[in-house]
Scaffold this active site. Structure first.
Site, PDB file in Angstrom:
ATOM      1  N   THR A  26       2.015 -12.764  11.807  1.00 37.63           N
ATOM      2  CA  THR A  26       2.711 -13.623  10.859  1.00 37.63           C
ATOM      3  C   THR A  26       1.738 -14.524  10.097  1.00 37.63           C
ATOM      4  O   THR A  26       0.549 -14.578  10.384  1.00 37.63           O
ATOM      5  CB  THR A  26       3.754 -14.477  11.594  1.00 37.63           C
ATOM      6  OG1 THR A  26       3.120 -15.173  12.689  1.00 37.63           O
ATOM      7  CG2 THR A  26       4.852 -13.600  12.153  1.00 37.63           C
ATOM      8  N   THR A  65       0.998 -23.341   8.671  1.00 40.32           N
ATOM      9  CA  THR A  65       1.354 -22.330   7.685  1.00 40.32           C
ATOM     10  C   THR A  65       0.083 -21.906   6.966  1.00 40.32           C
ATOM     11  O   THR A  65      -0.690 -22.745   6.504  1.00 40.32           O
ATOM     12  CB  THR A  65       2.396 -22.858   6.681  1.00 40.32           C
ATOM     13  OG1 THR A  65       2.558 -21.904   5.634  1.00 40.32           O
ATOM     14  CG2 THR A  65       1.984 -24.197   6.091  1.00 40.32           C
ATOM     15  N   ARG A  66      -0.146 -20.609   6.919  1.00 41.80           N
ATOM     16  CA  ARG A  66      -1.377 -20.104   6.305  1.00 41.80           C
ATOM     17  C   ARG A  66      -1.270 -20.023   4.787  1.00 41.80           C
ATOM     18  O   ARG A  66      -2.258 -19.761   4.118  1.00 41.80           O
ATOM     19  CB  ARG A  66      -1.715 -18.722   6.880  1.00 41.80           C
ATOM     20  CG  ARG A  66      -2.022 -18.775   8.371  1.00 41.80           C
ATOM     21  CD  ARG A  66      -2.480 -17.421   8.908  1.00 41.80           C
ATOM     22  NE  ARG A  66      -2.797 -17.520  10.328  1.00 41.80           N
ATOM     23  CZ  ARG A  66      -1.952 -17.265  11.313  1.00 41.80           C
ATOM     24  NH1 ARG A  66      -0.731 -16.880  11.012  1.00 41.80           N
ATOM     25  NH2 ARG A  66      -2.303 -17.375  12.573  1.00 41.80           N
ATOM     26  N   VAL A  67      -0.083 -20.262   4.257  1.00 43.45           N
ATOM     27  CA  VAL A  67       0.073 -20.335   2.808  1.00 43.45           C
ATOM     28  C   VAL A  67      -0.343 -21.708   2.292  1.00 43.45           C
ATOM     29  O   VAL A  67      -0.811 -21.852   1.170  1.00 43.45           O
ATOM     30  CB  VAL A  67       1.529 -20.005   2.420  1.00 43.45           C
ATOM     31  CG1 VAL A  67       1.751 -20.157   0.929  1.00 43.45           C
ATOM     32  CG2 VAL A  67       1.867 -18.586   2.852  1.00 43.45           C
TER      33      VAL A  67
END
Length: 468
Positions: A325, A351-353
């Site tokens: 994810t 969150t990697r965004v």
């Protein structure tokens, strides 16, 4: 010629156990092919040769309650597993095979969609930039989620994982986002309770439920995840609109596949899970993406759920899904029991965004809040052993406690973006330090009771003065 063709497509059942069958007699077969036995359909998942170099097929029976016995004749369909979809799927309840259990309109079959399809290629994708507003102020401000992202919900039992997903669905009531909720291995009473909560809040007209309850077979629980992904993928590709998929939960999905794997007599791996369990979940979640405008611009956002034991994030299935994810929301049992709801652990959630999928105004207001909450935990631990605290430490402790109190939110009450901005702007003002922590929720309830078009222009100082 007809006899040869019939023998080429037929075989017999060698063994049968809990919906998992072993077939023999086929001259050729492929993984994902459908076959018919008695009045039921099945799916080929395993191929190998025995000592005599005959093809042995391991397959899953969709309806294990049908009259199937050893030695019965099997006919190959030479087709891939598909489901019949259309816009009548919106607002309906479906079973793991795509059959309608409850639908508010007339069934009008329009499309046939493959259950297991390849994920969109890298060329057909684009970066995530559109925010997905969950209505949860602690998520939208600290861990923003974008359309096309795969965000994992991980936590112990009864920590509010399902509530976060349901609140996110409720917040899309007046938007253009279609939602698919897939409960895997949940109690039927819990599924009905969730469905009734959606009906009461007039949110069932844009939500599709694909149900595989705990009483369903392991085959149905395993197939429900891929059927739900196909349903959301259908809206993303054919209708070119954003969709939202919640898989609740993948830990039970892994247990169901482990049961199937052992019945197929394959060698087990770590914790008796098969070695390909990573591939099982990756090919399921990789279908969620944000498509480029050349391919329609649709998106599919996934919220997989993983249940941990005693907060162990290093478990086998948990670490696998975390690596697949684009981030995770970790729900702490200690925070939940202490009254912090939702009990999101800011230190472990990521969150990697990043802020790429966050509105510019939200970036300005909530830029430093995550760091302040992380510092609050350290300051609280330090203040227990310090006899005297400095003025700066006392100020940060008071500010952090009020901020933590203002981020609390009840279940089933998503907050709109204008009201979230009003609350976050109030946190930036020093006037909130004059309010007792016990009265912060009273202030927020008074603010939420004001209509949004009025709440934008109501000064926060007037609300605080009225309560003081």
């Amino acid at each position: 010629m007809v006899v040869v063709k019939s023998s080429f497509r037929s075989g017999v059942v060698l063994s049968l156990s809990s919906g998992v069958v072993t077939l023999q007699g086929f001259l050729s077969a492929w993984v994902g092919e459908l076959f018919r036995v008695a009045s039921s359909l099945g799916l080929v998942v395993n191929l190998y040769r025995d000592r005599c170099l005959n093809i042995v097929v391991g397959a899953l029976l969709f309806n294990p309650e049908s009259a199937v016995s050893v030695g019965i004749r099997v006919e190959a369909c030479r087709l891939l597993a598909t489901i019949v979809l259309g816009f009548m799927s919106i607002g309906s309840i479906l079973d793991p095979l795509g059959n309608f259990i409850l639908t508010p309109c007339r069934i009008d079959a329009q499309y046939r969609w493959v259950i297991e399809s390849a994920a969109p290629s890298i060329i057909s994708r684009m970066s995530v930039f559109e925010p997905l507003e969950t209505g949860i102020i602690s998520v939208d401000s600290l861990i923003p989620i974008g359309r096309g992202q795969r965000e994992l919900l991980v936590g112990d039992r009864q920590t509010g994982k399902t509530s976060i997903g349901i609140d996110s669905i409720l917040n899309q009531k007046y938007g253009s986002l279609l939602c698919v909720y897939v409960p895997i291995g949940q109690k039927a009473s819990s599924i009905i309770e969730v469905f009734l909560s959606l009906v009461v809040r007039d949110a069932s007209f844009y939500v599709s439920l694909l149900v595989a309850a705990a009483s369903s077979s392991a085959v149905c629980q395993f197939m429900s995840g891929y059927t739900g992904s196909s349903l959301s993928e259908f809206f993303m590709l054919s209708s070119e609109i954003p969709s939202f998929l919640m898989l609740d939960d993948l830990s039970k999905h892994a247990v169901a596949y482990r049961e199937i794997y052992l019945l197929l007599r394959r060698p087990p791996g770590r914790e008796a899970y098969p070695g390909e369990i990573f591939f099982v979940h990756s090919r399921l979640l990789e279908r969620s993406s944000k498509l480029s405008t050349a391919f329609g611009g649709g998106s599919c956002t996934s919220f997989p759920v993983i249940e941990t034991l005693a907060g162990d994030v290093s478990a086998y299935i948990t670490t696998n899904v975390i690596s697949i994810t684009d981030g995770q929301l970790f729900l702490s049992l200690e925070l939940f029991l202490s009254g912090v709801k939702p009990g999101i652990d800011v230190g472990l959630s990521v969150t990697r965004v990043g802020s790429a999928a966050q509105w510019n105004g939200m970036k300005i207001l909530s830029g430093s809040y995550k760091l302040e909450l992380a510092q609050l935990v350290e300051l609280q631990a330090f203040s227990q052993f310090a006899a005297e605290l400095g003025a700066e430490t006392i100020y940060r402790l008071a500010r952090g406690r009020i901020l933590l109190e203002m981020l609390k939110q009840c279940n089933g009450s998503p907050i709109g973006l204008p009201q979230q901005l009003g609350v976050l702007s109030l946190c930036n003002q020093d006037i909130i330090r004059t309010i007792d922590v016990d009265r912060v929720q009273t202030l927020l309830q008074s603010y939420y009771s004001v209509p949004q078009w009025v709440a934008i222009i109501v000064p926060s100082r007037m609300i605080s003065t009225a309560l003081i």
